[in-house]
Motif scaffolding. Structure first.
Motif, short mmCIF file in Angstrom:
data_model
loop_
_atom_site.label_atom_id
_atom_site.label_comp_id
_atom_site.label_asym_id
_atom_site.label_seq_id
_atom_site.Cartn_x
_atom_site.Cartn_y
_atom_site.Cartn_z
N LEU A 158 0.84 -1.19 -0.08
CA LEU A 158 0.01 -0.03 -0.01
C LEU A 158 0.83 1.34 -0.05
O LEU A 158 0.40 2.16 -0.70
CB LEU A 158 -0.78 0.00 1.42
CG LEU A 158 -2.01 -1.04 1.15
CD1 LEU A 158 -3.05 -0.79 2.43
CD2 LEU A 158 -2.91 -0.92 -0.23
N GLY A 191 -5.81 -7.64 1.55
CA GLY A 191 -6.64 -6.64 1.11
C GLY A 191 -6.85 -6.55 -0.36
O GLY A 191 -6.41 -5.10 -1.15
N GLN A 193 -8.97 -6.23 -2.84
CA GLN A 193 -9.90 -5.13 -3.25
C GLN A 193 -9.43 -3.54 -3.15
O GLN A 193 -9.50 -2.91 -3.96
CB GLN A 193 -11.10 -5.16 -2.68
CG GLN A 193 -12.34 -4.57 -3.31
CD GLN A 193 -12.54 -4.99 -4.69
OE1 GLN A 193 -12.46 -5.93 -5.23
NE2 GLN A 193 -13.06 -3.86 -5.53
N GLN A 194 -8.56 -3.51 -1.84
CA GLN A 194 -8.15 -2.27 -1.90
C GLN A 194 -6.77 -1.91 -2.71
O GLN A 194 -6.78 -0.72 -3.23
CB GLN A 194 -7.42 -2.02 -0.35
CG GLN A 194 -7.10 -0.85 -0.02
CD GLN A 194 -6.78 -0.48 1.47
OE1 GLN A 194 -7.24 -1.45 2.46
NE2 GLN A 194 -6.35 0.48 1.99
N ARG A 197 -8.72 -0.82 -6.08
CA ARG A 197 -8.99 0.34 -6.10
C ARG A 197 -7.99 1.27 -6.09
O ARG A 197 -8.20 2.44 -6.86
CB ARG A 197 -9.81 0.68 -4.63
CG ARG A 197 -11.30 -0.01 -4.60
CD ARG A 197 -12.06 0.66 -3.28
NE ARG A 197 -11.43 0.53 -2.08
CZ ARG A 197 -11.75 -0.75 -1.45
NH1 ARG A 197 -12.58 -1.70 -1.70
NH2 ARG A 197 -11.21 -0.61 -0.17
N SER A 198 -6.87 1.31 -5.53
CA SER A 198 -5.61 1.98 -5.61
C SER A 198 -5.12 2.08 -6.88
O SER A 198 -4.98 3.14 -7.57
CB SER A 198 -4.67 1.53 -4.62
OG SER A 198 -5.08 1.51 -3.16
N SER A 233 -12.52 -9.41 -3.73
CA SER A 233 -13.59 -8.47 -2.67
C SER A 233 -13.47 -9.31 -1.66
O SER A 233 -13.52 -8.78 -0.53
CB SER A 233 -14.87 -8.84 -3.63
OG SER A 233 -15.98 -8.66 -2.73
N GLY A 236 -10.65 -8.44 0.67
CA GLY A 236 -10.66 -6.93 1.19
C GLY A 236 -11.58 -7.10 2.36
O GLY A 236 -11.35 -6.39 3.33
N TRP A 239 -9.61 -8.29 5.38
CA TRP A 239 -8.52 -7.45 5.83
C TRP A 239 -8.65 -6.65 7.02
O TRP A 239 -9.37 -5.91 7.18
CB TRP A 239 -7.77 -6.88 4.56
CG TRP A 239 -6.87 -5.77 4.74
CD1 TRP A 239 -5.25 -6.38 5.34
CD2 TRP A 239 -6.62 -4.52 4.98
NE1 TRP A 239 -4.62 -5.11 5.63
CE2 TRP A 239 -5.40 -4.03 5.29
CE3 TRP A 239 -7.49 -3.52 4.95
CZ2 TRP A 239 -4.95 -2.76 5.38
CZ3 TRP A 239 -7.18 -2.32 4.76
CH2 TRP A 239 -5.72 -1.77 5.10
N SER A 241 -6.21 -3.57 8.88
CA SER A 241 -5.03 -2.89 8.59
C SER A 241 -4.29 -2.93 10.17
O SER A 241 -4.93 -2.69 11.07
CB SER A 241 -5.28 -1.46 8.63
OG SER A 241 -4.41 -0.72 8.49
#
Length: 251
Positions: A158, A191, A193-194, A197-198, A233, A236, A239, A241
């Motif tokens: 990330l 994560g 899905q994250q 998206r990023s 999905s 995500g 996950w 954080s």
């Protein structure tokens, strides 16, 4: 005097750069004295020198390698150098070992784990210092993921995505991290899905490399868009954080 271990953006230090030149000359049979290198070696701290078997003449690095000691002394340039140039250098002294095969295999497994941990911390330092070239070198020496990535590895991914919004070179580091998952695809990441998206956000800002990665992630290792998307999905949703941060992760 100058810091022998000061890191350049490439991940090299004065000592590691001089050693790399000497090692490559050694591979071609050139064993001529290297006065500058010999002076650097003479000024190297004893604990660092002994952790790799550093010598004042060729062969310059004789081993065995103590990965934990290199990590403890924050010798990141030497960690990269040995992983790249001397990957077969033993991590413990076989001549002093009088163990059965099972114990020897366990020792080798422990040393491999120490090597990976040292390289992971080196990657973390590269991200922390915003050195994309150094991060790519660390990633190139790390083994593929055999299971789900840790939360620490995901957080580093990330961070690379965040850095890519300012410097597109970090997208190459993102690509290498994602490809470490091999056949596991996006399911390897807590994560997924994250990540999608990023990448979509970066692609929307005009980063062509992000668009290519988005397609690669969506297709997955088997080219199955639907299964990979579902896995992303689900990942995500699972996950959390910051959980289970590994000790090497400098976040």
């Amino acid at each position: 005097g100058a810091d022998l271990h000061a890191l350049a953006a490439s991940g090299d230090s004065p000592l590691s750069a001089a050693l790399r030149t000497a090692l490559r000359a050694e591979q071609t049979g050139d064993f001529r004295p290297a006065p500058v290198l010999q002076a650097l070696i003479a000024a190297t701290e004893q604990d660092i020198a002994s952790s790799i078997g550093l010598a004042s003449s060729a062969p310059w690095i004789r081993g065995p390698v103590d990965w934990a000691a290199l990590q403890a002394t924050r010798s990141y340039a030497l960690i990269l150098l040995i992983a790249e140039e001397l990957p077969d250098l033993p991590s413990f002294d076989l001549e002093e070992e009088e163990e059965d095969e099972e114990e020897e295999n366990q020792e080798q497994s422990d040393q491999q784990a120490a090597r990976v941990e040292a390289l992971q911390e080196t990657l973390c330092q590269a991200v922390l210092r915003r050195f994309p070239g150094m991060s790519l070198r660390a990633l190139a020496t790390l083994p593929p993921l055999r299971d789900r990535a840790t939360s620490a590895e995901f957080n580093l991914l990330l961070q690379c995505l965040q850095l890519a919004s300012e410097d597109e070179r970090w997208l190459e580091a993102v690509a290498v991290q994602l490809r470490r998952s091999g056949e596991l695809g996006v399911q390897a990441w807590h994560g997924g899905q994250q990540v999608v998206r990023s990448l979509a956000d970066l692609a929307g800002r005009g980063h062509a490399k992000a668009q290519d990665l988005l397609v690669e992630v969506a297709l997955g290792p088997a080219g199955d868009v639907s299964s990979s998307g579902a896995a992303a999905s689900g990942s995500g949703e699972r996950w959390a954080s910051g959980s289970q941060i590994a000790p090497w992760c400098c976040i």
